[in-house]
Write a protein that holds these residues in place. Structure first.
Motif, PDB file in Angstrom:
ATOM      1  N   ILE A  62      80.862 -16.447  29.076  1.00 16.69           N
ATOM      2  CA  ILE A  62      79.814 -17.368  29.774  1.00 16.69           C
ATOM      3  C   ILE A  62      79.889 -18.745  29.004  1.00 16.69           C
ATOM      4  N   VAL A  63      80.205 -18.806  27.766  1.00 11.86           N
ATOM      5  CA  VAL A  63      80.189 -20.021  26.847  1.00 11.86           C
ATOM      6  C   VAL A  63      81.363 -19.796  25.994  1.00 11.86           C
ATOM      7  N   ASP A  64      81.878 -20.989  25.456  1.00  8.12           N
ATOM      8  CA  ASP A  64      83.016 -21.097  24.627  1.00  8.12           C
ATOM      9  C   ASP A  64      82.230 -20.792  22.847  1.00  8.12           C
ATOM     10  N   GLU A  65      82.956 -21.005  22.220  1.00 13.61           N
ATOM     11  CA  GLU A  65      82.761 -20.849  20.678  1.00 13.61           C
ATOM     12  C   GLU A  65      81.575 -21.921  20.168  1.00 13.61           C
ATOM     13  N   GLN A  66      81.631 -22.957  20.822  1.00 14.30           N
ATOM     14  CA  GLN A  66      80.654 -23.987  20.617  1.00 14.30           C
ATOM     15  C   GLN A  66      79.487 -23.934  21.368  1.00 14.30           C
ATOM     16  N   GLY A  67      79.273 -22.746  22.165  1.00 10.19           N
ATOM     17  CA  GLY A  67      77.967 -22.447  22.980  1.00 10.19           C
ATOM     18  C   GLY A  67      78.152 -23.325  24.320  1.00 10.19           C
ATOM     19  N   VAL A  68      78.900 -24.108  24.771  1.00 11.74           N
ATOM     20  CA  VAL A  68      79.468 -24.786  25.978  1.00 11.74           C
ATOM     21  C   VAL A  68      79.584 -23.913  27.064  1.00 11.74           C
ATOM     22  N   PRO A  69      79.027 -23.975  28.224  1.00 13.09           N
ATOM     23  CA  PRO A  69      79.606 -23.152  29.388  1.00 13.09           C
ATOM     24  C   PRO A  69      80.953 -23.426  29.678  1.00 13.09           C
ATOM     25  N   VAL A  70      81.720 -22.407  29.718  1.00 14.11           N
ATOM     26  CA  VAL A  70      83.091 -22.500  30.264  1.00 14.11           C
ATOM     27  C   VAL A  70      83.253 -22.944  31.807  1.00 14.11           C
ATOM     28  N   VAL A  71      82.223 -22.631  32.660  1.00 15.52           N
ATOM     29  CA  VAL A  71      82.231 -22.899  33.926  1.00 15.52           C
ATOM     30  C   VAL A  71      80.799 -23.446  34.269  1.00 15.52           C
ATOM     31  N   PRO A  72      80.811 -24.406  35.250  1.00 23.00           N
ATOM     32  CA  PRO A  72      79.498 -24.849  35.885  1.00 23.00           C
ATOM     33  C   PRO A  72      78.570 -23.543  36.014  1.00 23.00           C
ATOM     34  N   THR A  73      77.227 -23.641  35.477  1.00 24.84           N
ATOM     35  CA  THR A  73      76.411 -22.481  35.406  1.00 24.84           C
ATOM     36  C   THR A  73      75.059 -22.705  35.816  1.00 24.84           C
ATOM     37  N   LEU A  74      74.338 -22.019  36.549  1.00 27.69           N
ATOM     38  CA  LEU A  74      72.963 -22.029  37.044  1.00 27.69           C
ATOM     39  C   LEU A  74      71.996 -20.957  36.419  1.00 27.69           C
ATOM     40  N   LEU A  75      70.907 -21.474  35.930  1.00 27.15           N
ATOM     41  CA  LEU A  75      69.788 -20.681  35.260  1.00 27.15           C
ATOM     42  C   LEU A  75      68.612 -21.021  36.269  1.00 27.15           C
ATOM     43  N   MET A  76      68.212 -19.982  37.136  1.00 27.63           N
ATOM     44  CA  MET A  76      67.212 -19.908  37.882  1.00 27.63           C
ATOM     45  C   MET A  76      65.920 -19.393  37.368  1.00 27.63           C
ATOM     46  N   ASP A  77      64.727 -20.013  37.245  1.00 30.31           N
ATOM     47  CA  ASP A  77      63.402 -19.332  36.853  1.00 30.31           C
ATOM     48  C   ASP A  77      62.536 -18.512  38.045  1.00 30.31           C
ATOM     49  N   TRP A  78      62.528 -19.240  39.237  1.00 29.91           N
ATOM     50  CA  TRP A  78      61.817 -18.773  40.393  1.00 29.91           C
ATOM     51  C   TRP A  78      62.006 -19.497  41.855  1.00 29.91           C
ATOM     52  N   VAL A  79      61.988 -18.889  42.761  1.00 28.01           N
ATOM     53  CA  VAL A  79      61.887 -19.489  44.027  1.00 28.01           C
ATOM     54  C   VAL A  79      60.566 -19.353  44.933  1.00 28.01           C
ATOM     55  N   GLU A  80      60.318 -20.266  45.427  1.00 28.59           N
ATOM     56  CA  GLU A  80      59.002 -20.120  46.251  1.00 28.59           C
ATOM     57  C   GLU A  80      59.261 -20.587  47.560  1.00 28.59           C
ATOM     58  N   VAL A  81      58.750 -19.641  48.459  1.00 28.55           N
ATOM     59  CA  VAL A  81      59.121 -19.861  49.888  1.00 28.55           C
ATOM     60  C   VAL A  81      57.566 -19.847  50.956  1.00 28.55           C
ATOM     61  N   GLU A  82      57.738 -21.088  51.505  1.00 33.67           N
ATOM     62  CA  GLU A  82      56.327 -21.322  52.182  1.00 33.67           C
ATOM     63  C   GLU A  82      56.721 -21.449  53.778  1.00 33.67           C
ATOM     64  N   GLY A  83      56.114 -20.726  54.543  1.00 35.84           N
ATOM     65  CA  GLY A  83      56.199 -20.820  55.952  1.00 35.84           C
ATOM     66  C   GLY A  83      56.142 -19.716  56.825  1.00 35.84           C
ATOM     67  N   PRO A  84      56.651 -19.366  58.060  1.00 34.31           N
ATOM     68  CA  PRO A  84      56.758 -20.687  58.966  1.00 34.31           C
ATOM     69  C   PRO A  84      55.670 -21.650  59.029  1.00 34.31           C
ATOM     70  N   ILE A  85      56.051 -22.980  58.907  1.00 32.16           N
ATOM     71  CA  ILE A  85      55.060 -23.907  58.958  1.00 32.16           C
ATOM     72  C   ILE A  85      55.059 -24.770  60.384  1.00 32.16           C
ATOM     73  N   THR A  86      53.938 -24.861  60.820  1.00 35.04           N
ATOM     74  CA  THR A  86      53.558 -25.672  62.189  1.00 35.04           C
ATOM     75  C   THR A  86      53.068 -26.900  61.710  1.00 35.04           C
ATOM     76  N   THR A  87      54.043 -27.646  61.962  1.00 37.40           N
ATOM     77  CA  THR A  87      53.501 -29.257  61.882  1.00 37.40           C
ATOM     78  C   THR A  87      52.765 -29.714  63.090  1.00 37.40           C
ATOM     79  N   GLU A  88      52.060 -30.843  62.774  1.00 39.31           N
ATOM     80  CA  GLU A  88      51.434 -31.504  63.774  1.00 39.31           C
ATOM     81  C   GLU A  88      52.225 -32.056  64.959  1.00 39.31           C
TER      82      GLU A  88
END
Length: 608
Positions: free
Chosen positions: A151-177
């Motif tokens: 996940i990280v090298d000896e210096q603590g840097v990611p070895v590949v690009p990495t995502l850290l996800m806290d939450w996802v919020e979904v709103e819909g289906p939305i009816t627009t004016e």
């Protein structure tokens, strides 16, 4: 069935209920990490519609500086539908928003990347999992099975690009004016009021068929509804079936121009409105365009010019900016022959998409700035993101996503012809193809389609192991000594040989990589002589020569644009009209937006 489904999804009876849900990895206070090609199955949409999808996340670059790209991957369609580059620190996550129309189904929040392979042929298994929100990624050092990446090298840097996800919020289906306004007046309130039913049917039919509808046409649908009711079908179901009937009519599917009872050379106001809207917006006319057509004034040159300017300024013009350059430049061919991963291991889905997006955004930038079409060929700028900058060996932009970047002379870029998309679509999966590059340039940029090669022409053979390494150019020159071949190749080949410094995926090179053979890889030769006797040495000189003939470039571009607008190929009868558009455009220095306006206002465009 498809028409019935469309009417059902329109929700004419009841507006669909909207809800907002937030999802955490396991529980609040946790984080989901995902390396390349991994993701979180966090989004599930029960019905298609307009949604707002918010994601709280961090994007950590690898030690190489490469940043991750987050995308929503649709499991059923097996493709990413939307995405963006993301680069933030662990302790300063960002909330991003994807809003628009989404299909039903399950989605993965994906760290977009291709599958990698070890040198021994085994597939690298990237990592994903859940950690505490307060836990630093640098703490996850070592201790994993050898078939998975760190996940990280000896210096603590990611070895590949990495995502850290806290939450996802979904709103819909939305009816627009805007959606509510479109639904208004389609469904009658009084099931017994024949006049109201007829008015609602007529309102729907005129939108669907994009023209005035006669009473006799509506009467057929009234009779259908009555027959259905007599058979025991409730009114709402019968009425919706009538709407479906309109959607399966020939007049809905086809853009019809003219009628058997008329002998006229020009479009009427409603036909002109449809041609305009499908040209510029890839959709039906809006209410203002319909109103102008109903007034009978759309064919008035001043009124037409005003409407075209309004349509060009409308956000829906982005549909043209997406559709036309794809067709004109044949961008569907990018990735048609997937590069060999053993020769081009860095090639993958996000690089391929970035190549196409550079060209699309370049066209859009030229349009919005109303630049001369000379800059299609030669310029000192381009549109870059981090991925493409790395591919070109250029400095990465400061902003995430695509940014306009000024190019230095040593960048060896500038103009469409040095875009990786163009250079790769004229190559195969292993090597560049100079003849194909020349044929593409002749057809797409210069407006001259070369004749097909004679039958039974022997292909170029790969260099054998016991032969000295040689360039494709050298093989081609030996291959075209036949006089019948040379007559065509002398016109096509120089156009492609000018870009010998670029390999099959658009990288700059001084030597051509030859897989087999003896000796070192040979130096490339990008010099040539054009049919008119002008000589060049390399792509920069070639582009200058090409851009100098802006009238020829403009004429070919106008023909391509007119073919797109009229949905047919240009013929010899169209030449006088093309010439007139060319003269009008010349007075405005062949600016892109001005050419578009001239085509839409032209006599050619208004003729049947």
């Amino acid at each position: 069935r498809a028409a019935d489904r469309v009417i059902e999804l329109a929700s004419l009876d009841n507006e669909p209920s909207s809800r907002k849900d937030r999802k955490y990895p396991d529980e609040e206070g946790k984080r989901y990490y995902a390396q390349l090609g991994e993701g979180w199955d966090a989004v599930s949409l029960k019905s298609p519609g307009h949604y707002r999808i918010k994601i709280r996340l961090s994007g950590l670059p690898a030690f190489t500086g490469r940043i991750p790209r987050v995308s929503l991957w649709h499991h059923q369609y097996k493709r990413s539908v939307v995405g963006m580059d993301i680069s933030t620190t662990e302790d300063q996550p960002e909330t991003i928003l994807f809003e628009g129309l989404f299909n039903a189904g399950s989605y993965k929040i994906l760290n977009n990347a291709q599958t990698k392979k070890h040198a021994n042929g085994g597939v690298i298994r990237f990592r994903q999992g859940i950690i505490d929100a307060g836990q630093k990624l640098a703490s996850l050092k070592g201790g994993f099975r050898s078939d998975k990446t760190k996940i990280v090298d000896e210096q603590g840097v990611p070895v590949v690009p990495t995502l850290l996800m806290d939450w996802v919020e979904v709103e819909g289906p939305i009816t627009t004016e805007a959606t509510r306004k479109k639904r208004f007046g389609i469904l009658p309130n009084n099931e017994e009021d024949i006049e109201e039913i007829s008015e609602c049917l007529q309102r729907f039919a005129e939108r669907a068929l994009r023209r005035p509808v006669m009473d006799s046409e509506i009467e057929r649908y009234i009779e259908f509804i009555n027959h259905e009711k007599e058979a025991g079908v409730d009114f709402r179901s019968a009425y919706k079936s009538a709407l479906s009937g309109i959607l399966v009519s020939r007049n809905f599917f086809n853009i019809e121009e003219g009628s058997p009872n008329e002998n006229r050379t020009h479009l009427n106001n409603f036909e002109l409105a449809s041609r305009l809207s499908y040209f510029l917006w890839s959709s039906m006319p809006d209410e203002q365009l319909f109103a102008t057509a109903r007034s009978g004034k759309l064919n008035d040159p001043k009124v037409l010019s005003k409407e075209i300017k309004r349509m060009i300024a409308d956000p829906k013009i982005d549909r043209f900016l997406d559709s036309f350059p794809r067709q004109w430049l044949q961008l569907h061919r990018v990735g048609m022959f997937q590069p060999d991963p053993n020769i081009y291991p860095e090639y993958g889905p996000w690089l391929e998409e970035s190549m196409i997006l550079e060209t699309m955004k370049y066209f859009s930038e030229m349009f919005h700035k109303n630049l001369s079409i000379r800059e299609f060929i030669d310029s000192d700028w381009t549109m870059l993101n981090s991925k493409l900058a790395t591919h070109y060996g250029l400095k990465k932009p400061n902003n995430s996503g695509f940014t306009r970047v000024k190019l230095k002379p040593e960048s060896r870029r500038g103009g469409l012809l040095t875009h990786a998309s163009i250079l790769s679509l004229t190559s195969d999966g292993t090597r560049h193809r100079p003849v194909h590059r020349g044929a593409w340039l002749s057809e797409v940029i210069l407006g001259h389609t070369p004749p097909p090669p004679p039958p039974n022409v022997d292909p170029l053979e790969p260099v054998k192991t016991n032969q000295p390494k040689t360039t494709i150019r050298s093989q081609l020159e030996a291959h075209t000594t036949d006089a019948n071949c040379a007559s065509c190749h002398s016109k096509i080949d120089p156009l492609g040989l000018a870009f010998e410094n670029f390999d099959a995926i658009g990288r700059w090179r001084l030597r051509e990589r030859v897989e087999a053979g003896t000796g070192e890889n040979p130096l490339v030769d990008a010099s040539g002589t054009l049919p008119d006797g002008k000589v060049f040495d390399g792509p920069e000189q070639f582009k200058k020569l090409l851009a100098g003939n802006d009238k020829k470039l403009a004429e070919a571009f106008i023909e391509n644009l007119s073919a797109y607008a009229l949905r047919r190929l240009m013929t010899v009868d169209d030449k006088p009209y093309i010439k007139k558009i060319l003269e009008t455009s010349a007075s405005k220095d062949y600016q892109l937006k001005s050419i578009l306006q001239s085509v839409a206002e032209s006599e050619l465009f208004r003729r049947r």
